[in-house]
Design a protein around this motif. Structure first.
Motif, PDB file in Angstrom:
ATOM      1  N   HIS A 151       0.821  -1.216  -0.152  1.00  0.00           N
ATOM      2  CA  HIS A 151      -0.167   0.003   0.028  1.00  0.00           C
ATOM      3  C   HIS A 151       0.901   1.228   0.066  1.00  0.00           C
ATOM      4  O   HIS A 151       0.355   2.398   0.157  1.00  0.00           O
ATOM      5  N   GLY A 152       2.339   1.212  -0.102  1.00  0.00           N
ATOM      6  CA  GLY A 152       3.135   2.383  -0.440  1.00  0.00           C
ATOM      7  C   GLY A 152       3.930   2.409   1.189  1.00  0.00           C
ATOM      8  O   GLY A 152       4.005   1.389   1.774  1.00  0.00           O
ATOM      9  N   THR A 153       4.688   3.601   1.120  1.00  0.00           N
ATOM     10  CA  THR A 153       5.583   3.794   2.255  1.00  0.00           C
ATOM     11  C   THR A 153       5.174   4.795   2.974  1.00  0.00           C
ATOM     12  O   THR A 153       4.566   5.824   2.594  1.00  0.00           O
ATOM     13  N   THR A 154       5.178   4.398   4.406  1.00  0.00           N
ATOM     14  CA  THR A 154       4.730   5.379   5.183  1.00  0.00           C
ATOM     15  C   THR A 154       5.970   5.999   6.155  1.00  0.00           C
ATOM     16  O   THR A 154       6.612   5.039   6.612  1.00  0.00           O
ATOM     17  N   ARG A 155       6.413   6.953   6.002  1.00  0.00           N
ATOM     18  CA  ARG A 155       7.468   7.649   6.702  1.00  0.00           C
ATOM     19  C   ARG A 155       7.167   8.053   8.112  1.00  0.00           C
ATOM     20  O   ARG A 155       5.879   8.803   8.267  1.00  0.00           O
ATOM     21  N   VAL A 156       7.692   7.475   9.240  1.00  0.00           N
ATOM     22  CA  VAL A 156       7.225   7.940  10.609  1.00  0.00           C
ATOM     23  C   VAL A 156       8.622   8.616  11.392  1.00  0.00           C
ATOM     24  O   VAL A 156       9.769   8.443  11.032  1.00  0.00           O
ATOM     25  N   VAL A 157       8.348   9.830  11.771  1.00  0.00           N
ATOM     26  CA  VAL A 157       9.405  10.529  12.319  1.00  0.00           C
ATOM     27  C   VAL A 157       9.100  10.951  13.856  1.00  0.00           C
ATOM     28  O   VAL A 157       7.884  11.448  14.052  1.00  0.00           O
TER      29      VAL A 157
END
Ligand code: NOJ
Length: 559
Positions: free
Chosen positions: A515-521
């Motif tokens: 479902h794509g890339t989730t970037r968590v910061v």
């Protein structure tokens, strides 16, 4: 841009791929599991103690929250010397909590709602009121009744082992023998070398599997076997508590013999239809020792207490994420993540305590009340990181409301043996077990309709109540609901993970699924981080702030 702002040029960021996606249909590999502490969750009959019917009535709330399963702490007949972890009958329900029929109804309703049910098994010790221990006391030294426990002859204390709750781990009985209890004196340790003990638990697992439970949480799985001869512990107790000493250095913990027991149990679970699973409560460190519990023919999962112990520090968090995934990937087991449970200081308080390397269950009487607002801010951010991590995550009731530890409980209301045996130096664990607030303006904040509560709820609990948070997009409850929904939609539970280096005070990960890339910061530093212009915000933990920068102590999910 202010000079006090940190900005990361995308092309400068280095990315380290540390975990591959693991497509799976086994629910326990990716599940979010919600821990119910039954005495404090919901009280249907108004006696001031939560009960099974109370849980059943609130299962819709848990389904709507978006969890996959619940784990219920012990509800068996018990004198409650250790919050129900002192069991007098493994195959019944304490009248305070209801009946076996109530449990059957709970399991059925949960399954109708699509929720799995795990229950607690406590094999290291019974209650001293268990018929076996009563028979042992009535029998003589050397009898088969005493051989189910650790009764020994000794002129003084048999060794230097301490009880987890303070004082020695031994109590002397009238005829002069001593018996072992790693916890309270009302929790005698069973002797796992004795085949009768093994039979009792094999039968108990079957009893509950037959009733339809989906799995078990196994209490102090690392303590069942003791080193031959019960030798003194000559290590550093403080290092042991802080988790900086390999656990098997202690002769009463993580002994190799425990694994045979769990192999036998795994075979029992496998003999049932459906994906039944068991999780080890094993305070075992380092990760590779814990990995031994996760071999293919043992536990499905183990709680990741090293992650729970990580301090509010980017390097510590990154290190725990990589060590966890490296170890679980090497053996094909799912990683697990946890921030709070019924034994530790709630993370909305723990993450702002002064000494975060201190064992998370030790709350000293001298500890000042940490800053509540900052604690909640960090807790929300920490949860955002945790719920994006691949594997399975555990939530503890009330954390979705942002509850804090109730440090100020009056001494006379405290019930934890850790407080009672600790001579007042340690406050114990009651502060994370205060009944849940459901409605601000109802008796006992909606815990029941009588207004009774086995532990007093503080005045400010009303502001945390479910009815105050429901529908408010900035509330912690709605944040949890949103995160769990996105986690499901974007398949985060079995995604690939890369660590992204955006700067020393930022924990940044890319979580990639079909479902794509989730970037968590997550920003654990003191300066805001400028958000990249071209990304879409899926969720963020800050409240009442504009979404141009990621402020300190906050986290964000970006697509
Ligand atoms: C771990 C449980 O979580 C805790 O609450 C209990 O006091 C000890 N084991 C002893 O059963």
């Amino acid at each position: 841009m202010s000079t006090l702002q940190q900005e990361t040029k995308e092309d400068l960021a280095t990315v380290e791929h540390i975990h591959k996606a693991f497509p799976t249909s086994e629910w326990w590999r990716t599940a979010v599991i919600y821990q119910v502490y039954p005495r404090s969750f919901a009280d249907a009959n108004g006696d001031g103690n939560g009960d099974i019917c109370g849980i059943t009535e609130r299962l819709g709330y848990l389904r709507d929250l978006g969890v996959d399963a619940i784990w219920i702490s012990p509800f068996y007949p018990s004198p409650q010397a250790d919050g129900g972890y002192d069991i007098a009958d493994y195959r019944d329900v304490d009248p305070m909590y209801g009946t076996l029929a109530d449990v059957d109804a709970l399991i059925e309703t949960a399954h109708e709602l699509g929720l799995r049910v795990m229950i607690d098994i406590v094999p290291n010790h019974t209650s001293d009121e268990h018929p076996w221990f009563q028979a042992a006391l009535a029998a003589s030294p050397g009898s088969p009744e005493r051989a189910r426990y650790w009764f020994v002859d000794s002129p003084g204390l048999p060794n230097n082992w301490p009880s987890e709750f303070g004082g020695p781990a031994w109590t002397q009985v009238e005829d002069g023998q001593w018996y072992l209890h790693l916890f309270d004196r009302k929790q005698p340790d069973l002797n796992w070398e004795n085949p009768e003990v093994r039979e009792l638990f094999a039968g108990t697992l079957r009893f509950w599997l037959d009733r339809g439970v989906d799995g078990f949480r196994i209490d102090v799985a690392h303590h069942l076997i003791k080193a031959p001869g019960l030798p003194d512990f000559d290590g550093d107790w403080d290092a042991y508590n802080r988790g900086t000493l390999p656990t098997n250095a202690a002769p009463f913990a993580d002994q190799d013999g425990v694994h045979d027991i769990f192999r036998e149990w795994r075979a029992i679970l496998e003999s049932y239809p459906g994906d039944r699973a068991m999780v080890a409560e094993a305070w075992v460190t380092p990760h590779d020792r814990l990995g031994r519990y996760l071999r293919a023919d043992e536990f499905h999962q183990a709680f990741n207490f090293d992650y729970m112990r990580a301090t509010w520090n980017a390097e510590a968090l990154r290190q725990q994420i990589s060590a966890t995934l490296r170890n679980t990937d090497a053996i094909g087991a799912p990683a697990t993540w946890v921030l709070s449970n019924h034994d530790v200081i709630r993370h909305a308080t723990r993450l702002v305590r002064e000494d975060q390397t201190m064992a998370p269950w030790i709350l000293e009487a001298t500890e000042p009340q940490p800053e509540i607002e900052l604690g909640l801010r960090r807790a929300r951010a920490a949860t955002m990181l945790m719920l994006a991590l691949p594997g399975s995550s555990y939530l503890y009731q009330g954390e979705e409301l942002g509850l804090r530890e109730v440090i100020e409980l009056p001494a006379e209301s405290r019930q934890d043996p850790d407080y009672i045996r600790g001579g007042g130096f340690r406050l114990g664990r009651d502060g994370c077990r205060v009944p849940i607030p459901w409605e601000k303006n109802a008796p006992a904040f909606g815990f029941n309709s009588s207004g009774k509560s086995w532990l007093p709820q503080p005045e400010d609990f009303g502001t945390y109540a479910v009815d105050q948070q429901h529908g408010n997009p900035e509330s912690t409850l709605e944040l949890y609901r949103r995160l769990l929904a996105i986690r499901r939609e974007r398949g985060l539970g079995n995604a690939a993970l890369a660590l992204v280096n955006l700067g020393p005070d930022l924990v940044a990960i890319d979580v990639t699924s079909a479902h794509g890339t989730t970037r968590v910061v997550l920003n654990v530093g003191h300066v805001p981080w400028t958000l990249p212009r071209d990304s879409r915000v899926l969720a963020w933990s800050a409240c009442g702030e504009t979404m141009e920068v990621l402020p300190p102590d906050c986290a964000i999910w970006l697509a």
